[in-house]
Design an enzyme around this catalytic site. Sequence first.
Site, PDB file in Angstrom:
ATOM      1  N   GLN A 165       0.819  -1.175   0.339  1.00  0.00           N
ATOM      2  CA  GLN A 165      -0.058   0.019   0.020  1.00  0.00           C
ATOM      3  C   GLN A 165       0.950   1.206  -0.027  1.00  0.00           C
ATOM      4  OE1 GLN A 165      -1.739   0.724   3.708  1.00  0.00           O
ATOM      5  NE2 GLN A 165      -3.637   1.713   2.956  1.00  0.00           N
ATOM      6  N   GLY A 166       0.731   2.031  -1.144  1.00  0.00           N
ATOM      7  CA  GLY A 166       1.750   3.198  -1.143  1.00  0.00           C
ATOM      8  C   GLY A 166       0.785   4.295  -0.924  1.00  0.00           C
ATOM      9  N   TYR A 167       0.548   4.868   0.463  1.00  0.00           N
ATOM     10  CA  TYR A 167       0.020   5.994   0.636  1.00  0.00           C
ATOM     11  C   TYR A 167       0.774   6.820   1.368  1.00  0.00           C
ATOM     12  CZ  TYR A 167      -5.011   4.432   0.424  1.00  0.00           C
ATOM     13  OH  TYR A 167      -6.199   3.729  -0.045  1.00  0.00           O
ATOM     14  N   SER A 168       1.531   6.717   2.464  1.00  0.00           N
ATOM     15  CA  SER A 168       2.331   7.661   3.184  1.00  0.00           C
ATOM     16  C   SER A 168       3.440   8.163   2.472  1.00  0.00           C
ATOM     17  CB  SER A 168       2.851   6.885   4.538  1.00  0.00           C
ATOM     18  OG  SER A 168       1.463   6.755   5.218  1.00  0.00           O
ATOM     19  N   SER A 189       4.400  -1.328   4.353  1.00  0.00           N
ATOM     20  CA  SER A 189       4.590  -2.789   4.700  1.00  0.00           C
ATOM     21  C   SER A 189       4.494  -3.773   3.973  1.00  0.00           C
ATOM     22  CB  SER A 189       3.237  -2.898   5.744  1.00  0.00           C
ATOM     23  OG  SER A 189       3.124  -2.085   6.846  1.00  0.00           O
ATOM     24  N   GLU A 237      -9.766  -1.271   6.048  1.00  0.00           N
ATOM     25  CA  GLU A 237      -8.701  -1.371   6.848  1.00  0.00           C
ATOM     26  C   GLU A 237      -8.917  -1.353   8.178  1.00  0.00           C
ATOM     27  OE1 GLU A 237      -5.362   1.185   5.153  1.00  0.00           O
ATOM     28  OE2 GLU A 237      -4.284   0.811   7.165  1.00  0.00           O
ATOM     29  N   ASN A 268      -4.462   7.198  16.075  1.00  0.00           N
ATOM     30  CA  ASN A 268      -5.489   7.237  16.912  1.00  0.00           C
ATOM     31  C   ASN A 268      -6.089   8.613  17.504  1.00  0.00           C
ATOM     32  OD1 ASN A 268      -5.241   4.668  16.770  1.00  0.00           O
ATOM     33  ND2 ASN A 268      -5.546   4.068  19.000  1.00  0.00           N
ATOM     34  N   GLU A 269      -5.006   9.687  17.206  1.00  0.00           N
ATOM     35  CA  GLU A 269      -5.387  10.938  17.495  1.00  0.00           C
ATOM     36  C   GLU A 269      -6.396  11.396  16.487  1.00  0.00           C
ATOM     37  OE1 GLU A 269      -2.141  10.115  17.614  1.00  0.00           O
ATOM     38  OE2 GLU A 269      -1.981   9.970  19.869  1.00  0.00           O
TER      39      GLU A 269
HETATM   40  C1  LIG Z   1       4.309  -0.383  11.387  1.00  0.00           C
HETATM   41  C2  LIG Z   1       3.429   0.760  10.449  1.00  0.00           C
HETATM   42  C3  LIG Z   1       3.218   0.259   9.155  1.00  0.00           C
HETATM   43  C4  LIG Z   1       2.799   1.192   8.167  1.00  0.00           C
HETATM   44  N1  LIG Z   1       2.303   0.824   7.159  1.00  0.00           N
HETATM   45  C5  LIG Z   1       2.035   1.398   5.992  1.00  0.00           C
HETATM   46  C6  LIG Z   1       1.629   0.985   4.631  1.00  0.00           C
HETATM   47  O1  LIG Z   1       1.912  -0.218   4.400  1.00  0.00           O
HETATM   48  N2  LIG Z   1       1.369   1.970   3.859  1.00  0.00           N
HETATM   49  C7  LIG Z   1       1.330   3.175   4.228  1.00  0.00           C
HETATM   50  O2  LIG Z   1       1.069   4.002   3.054  1.00  0.00           O
HETATM   51  N3  LIG Z   1       1.446   3.798   5.303  1.00  0.00           N
HETATM   52  C8  LIG Z   1       1.938   2.750   6.271  1.00  0.00           C
HETATM   53  N4  LIG Z   1       2.207   3.213   7.588  1.00  0.00           N
HETATM   54  C9  LIG Z   1       2.164   4.702   7.536  1.00  0.00           C
HETATM   55  C10 LIG Z   1       1.165   5.287   8.679  1.00  0.00           C
HETATM   56  O3  LIG Z   1      -0.086   5.376   7.893  1.00  0.00           O
HETATM   57  C11 LIG Z   1       1.462   6.874   9.255  1.00  0.00           C
HETATM   58  O4  LIG Z   1       2.662   6.671   9.894  1.00  0.00           O
HETATM   59  C12 LIG Z   1       0.314   7.595   9.995  1.00  0.00           C
HETATM   60  O5  LIG Z   1      -0.602   7.832   9.103  1.00  0.00           O
HETATM   61  C13 LIG Z   1       1.132   8.602  10.458  1.00  0.00           C
HETATM   62  O6  LIG Z   1       1.599   9.489   9.653  1.00  0.00           O
HETATM   63  P1  LIG Z   1       3.496  10.225  10.201  1.00  0.00           P
HETATM   64  O7  LIG Z   1       3.879   9.019  10.520  1.00  0.00           O
HETATM   65  O8  LIG Z   1       3.618  10.846   8.990  1.00  0.00           O
HETATM   66  O9  LIG Z   1       3.035  11.174  11.427  1.00  0.00           O
HETATM   67  P2  LIG Z   1       2.565  12.513  11.440  1.00  0.00           P
HETATM   68  O10 LIG Z   1       1.405  12.731  10.718  1.00  0.00           O
HETATM   69  O11 LIG Z   1       3.625  13.530  11.420  1.00  0.00           O
HETATM   70  O12 LIG Z   1       1.917  12.451  13.330  1.00  0.00           O
HETATM   71  C14 LIG Z   1       2.586  12.847  14.163  1.00  0.00           C
HETATM   72  C15 LIG Z   1       1.759  12.991  15.323  1.00  0.00           C
HETATM   73  O13 LIG Z   1       1.155  14.222  15.071  1.00  0.00           O
HETATM   74  C16 LIG Z   1      -0.238  13.817  15.633  1.00  0.00           C
HETATM   75  N5  LIG Z   1      -1.048  14.434  14.530  1.00  0.00           N
HETATM   76  C17 LIG Z   1      -0.766  14.857  13.425  1.00  0.00           C
HETATM   77  N6  LIG Z   1      -2.029  15.576  13.030  1.00  0.00           N
HETATM   78  C18 LIG Z   1      -2.821  15.856  13.915  1.00  0.00           C
HETATM   79  C19 LIG Z   1      -3.932  16.299  14.049  1.00  0.00           C
HETATM   80  N7  LIG Z   1      -4.632  16.805  13.113  1.00  0.00           N
HETATM   81  N8  LIG Z   1      -4.804  16.324  15.189  1.00  0.00           N
HETATM   82  C20 LIG Z   1      -4.093  15.657  16.614  1.00  0.00           C
HETATM   83  N9  LIG Z   1      -2.893  14.961  16.258  1.00  0.00           N
HETATM   84  C21 LIG Z   1      -2.401  15.078  15.099  1.00  0.00           C
HETATM   85  C22 LIG Z   1      -0.299  12.305  15.029  1.00  0.00           C
HETATM   86  O14 LIG Z   1      -1.366  11.556  15.702  1.00  0.00           O
HETATM   87  C23 LIG Z   1       1.092  11.783  15.650  1.00  0.00           C
HETATM   88  O15 LIG Z   1       1.166  11.535  17.063  1.00  0.00           O
HETATM   89  C24 LIG Z   1       2.531   2.416   8.593  1.00  0.00           C
HETATM   90  C25 LIG Z   1       3.221   3.055   9.870  1.00  0.00           C
HETATM   91  C26 LIG Z   1       3.668   2.020  10.638  1.00  0.00           C
HETATM   92  C27 LIG Z   1       4.033   2.593  11.902  1.00  0.00           C
END
Ligand SMILES: Cc1cc2nc3c(=O)[nH]c(=O)nc-3n(C[C@H](O)[C@H](O)[C@H](O)COP(=O)(O)OP(=O)(O)OC[C@H]3O[C@@H](n4cnc5c(N)ncnc54)[C@H](O)[C@@H]3O)c2cc1C
Length: 399
Positions: free
Chosen positions: A126-129, A161, A244, A385-386
Amino acid sequence: MDLKTDPALEGFRADVRAFFANEFPKDILEKTRRGASLTTEEVRKSEQALGQKGWLATAWPSEHGGPGWSLEEQYIFDEELERAGVPTVTPMGVVYVGPILYTFGTDAQKQRWLPGIREGREGWAQGYSEPEAGSDLASLQFSAVREGDEYVLNGTKIWTSAAQHADWIFCLARTDNSGKKQEGISFIISEMDRPGVTVTPIITIDGKHALNQVHFENVRVPVDYLIGEEGKGWTYSQYLLGHERTSYARIGGKRKQIRHLREIASAVPTGGNSRLIDDPDFARKLSDASLAVDALEMTVLRVLSAVKDGGAPGKEASIIKVLATTAAQQITTLYLDAAALNGVRGFADSVSPGWLEGDASAAFAAPGVSVYFGTRAQSIYGGTNEIQRNIIAKRVLGL
Ligand SMILES: Cc1cc2nc3c(=O)[nH]c(=O)nc-3n(C[C@H](O)[C@H](O)[C@H](O)COP(=O)(O)OP(=O)(O)OC[C@H]3O[C@@H](n4cnc5c(N)ncnc54)[C@H](O)[C@@H]3O)c2cc1C
């Protein structure tokens, strides 16, 4: 919904249990029990064992090759799968992109991709992030530029992942920069071995290689790798996230862990004649965790009943995501508590042999620590979760 009194359902449960006991590959179950990572070949073997039986795409409608099970049967199957200790099915194909393909794909796309997914022959990522787009996913910069009959893909996906096991990746890509940021995003597929795709492993604190960074440099894919309409990828991505987030529930596995914890706690002495299970603080935390799983189960059944007819779970899926991941974290913290006490026991054994009976290093301790770290990530992936709490406040409770 009462799943325990219907004899037909109990017969179904017995069949599923017999399959896992007699037909499912034992080497895979053994490796998973030890907490070891599976190779790509082992992931395929595990998923093909389910796929060959027609039991991989269990939630798909029968017209797309699903087994045609009722909600109750699916539920029982998931419980038994986790009870048997079968490795978690890589969800990217069967849970995430499969429903997108059969809902929004063309007939040719369905024929091309659905059989490989439901038979476990082809792996997906899954290429989202992206490095600069996580919670604020719509700010993604990964680009797809149309040139004739092809899209040219450029950019970097991160936290991908299972990319090292995948044959295919579905990407959210920017095809237009002119409007609102949610507009101009498209849902495009690529082979992982196309020229210009490179994968860099990310090793996480649990010592495992589950995550990757995936770089695309002038990767050319045919235009018919676009799913649905150009610029509508955001809508499809949100549909997928409902599936998901609901898939995180994994109730059977959590119940199994709670039973296991009770066994462990009944065997770990805490000094004198008392055992860990007699410690009021530990016992209360274990009861809390058990109640959290009950509450999760009720919520899952309520949400799934509403989507019985092939629809997607709504925003309520965010509630499941929060409940499921916090319950998983409660449970794995209890493993650490037990492992820590066991460590003390191991030390005591070394200074005063025979003071306590048994092996100094419990078999559950090392996998317990690894799983503890792994479950910290559950409140991050699939949308943190936030962010889920924001969704619940705004879109479920209307605050
Ligand atoms: C084990 C694992 C597997 C993953 N697998 C995949 C995958 O297969 N494909 C994929 O595309 N992605 C994947 N991800 C990525 C995941 O979806 C992102 O890490 C996630 O969406 C958070 O983005 P970020 O890491 O950029 O954190 P950020 O967006 O930078 O957030 C940092 C912190 O700020 C908080 N925050 C940010 N904005 C807000 C807001 N508006 N209100 C309150 N709090 C906020 C967040 O809750 C977090 O605690 C994976 C991540 C992990 C850890």
